[in-house]
Design an enzyme around this catalytic site. Structure first.
Site, mmCIF file in Angstrom:
data_model
loop_
_atom_site.group_PDB
_atom_site.id
_atom_site.type_symbol
_atom_site.label_atom_id
_atom_site.label_comp_id
_atom_site.label_asym_id
_atom_site.label_seq_id
_atom_site.Cartn_x
_atom_site.Cartn_y
_atom_site.Cartn_z
ATOM 1 N N TRP A 65 0.851 -1.185 0.000
ATOM 2 C CA TRP A 65 0.000 0.000 0.000
ATOM 3 C C TRP A 65 0.886 1.233 0.000
ATOM 4 C CZ3 TRP A 65 -2.941 2.264 4.773
ATOM 5 C CH2 TRP A 65 -3.590 3.449 4.382
ATOM 6 N N HIS A 106 16.318 4.443 -1.823
ATOM 7 C CA HIS A 106 15.927 4.678 -3.215
ATOM 8 C C HIS A 106 16.760 5.814 -3.794
ATOM 9 C CE1 HIS A 106 12.488 2.792 -1.264
ATOM 10 N NE2 HIS A 106 12.186 2.289 -2.437
ATOM 11 N N LYS A 161 15.852 -3.351 1.381
ATOM 12 C CA LYS A 161 15.412 -3.011 0.026
ATOM 13 C C LYS A 161 16.275 -1.885 -0.530
ATOM 14 C CE LYS A 161 11.746 -1.177 -2.867
ATOM 15 N NZ LYS A 161 10.571 -0.283 -2.920
#
EC number: 4.2.1.10
Length: 224
Positions: free
Chosen positions: A31, A118, A143
């Site tokens: 989400w 990121h 990640k």
């Protein structure tokens, strides 16, 4: 590899319009709450978790600091995450470690963190150092999503992932080289040791992301 499918509703009507049957092929639903206004996240949350009942859920607020849509100060960021995490117990909680390092200690009570990094501009020269620091914190998932500008960037991401996974066999890694060049990293987990890949239903959430149906087909060919 597990396939994570982001959903990015902008309001309650878009949540209600989500076709849960189309999520059947997904292993995990992410989400992306940053497509909502901050004050709408808790209003929409009950409908989201009802829609995703029976699926593992990653709760993510991708902020403007790392290519997302919500601009939150450090305390706002951690407060919203903790509220949703406490009320709805998502299976995983994304945390932008390098962007919100000052409040990381407030998240230590949660064992299900996805510590994420990121970079939409490049594959940084200190990729290994970043991966090493995140791995040393032993989160549920490490990640890393970086932009591939050259073929060597793609190979570096794959090689670094293989190396870290071989030394940390119990750690879950999700590593992605974004962009068209990096598509191979999204399906190469059987070689690299990356355990999650991200695929789209309709709207992509990152450059180079493939559709859920194509990702599933590629993985079935490579893993069977």
């Amino acid at each position: 590899m597990k396939i994570v499918v982001p959903i990015m509703p902008r309001n309650l009507e878009e949540v209600e319009a989500i076709d849960v049957e189309r999520l059947a092929e997904a292993d995990i639903v992410e989400w992306r709450a940053d497509y909502l206004l901050k004050d709408d996240i808790l209003r929409v949350a009950p409908a989201i978790f009802e829609k995703c009942s029976g699926k593992e859920v990653v709760f993510t607020i991708r902020t403007t600091r790392e290519g997302g849509h919500l601009d939150l100060d450090d305390q706002e960021y951690v407060n919203v995450i903790k509220e949703v995490a406490t009320l709805y117990q998502p299976d995983y909680i994304d945390f932008e470690y390098y962007s919100y390092k000052s409040v990381f200690e407030q998240m230590l009570e949660f064992p299900n963190l996805v510590l994420s990094y990121h970079n939409f501009e490049e594959t940084p020269s200190n990729y290994m150092e970043i991966m090493s620091e995140l791995t040393s914190l032993s989160p549920a998932v490490v990640k890393m999503a970086v932009m591939a500008k050259t073929e060597q960037d793609v190979l570096d991401v794959m090689n670094y992932t293989r190396g870290f996974k071989s030394l940390n066999t119990e750690q879950i890694f999700a590593t992605i080289a974004m962009g068209e060049l990096g598509k191979l990293t999204r399906i190469a987990g059987v070689i690299t040791g990356s355990c999650w890949t991200f695929a789209s239903l309709d709207e992509t959430s990152a450059p180079g992301q493939m559709s859920l149906s194509n990702t599933r087909k590629f993985l079935e060919i490579l893993e069977n």
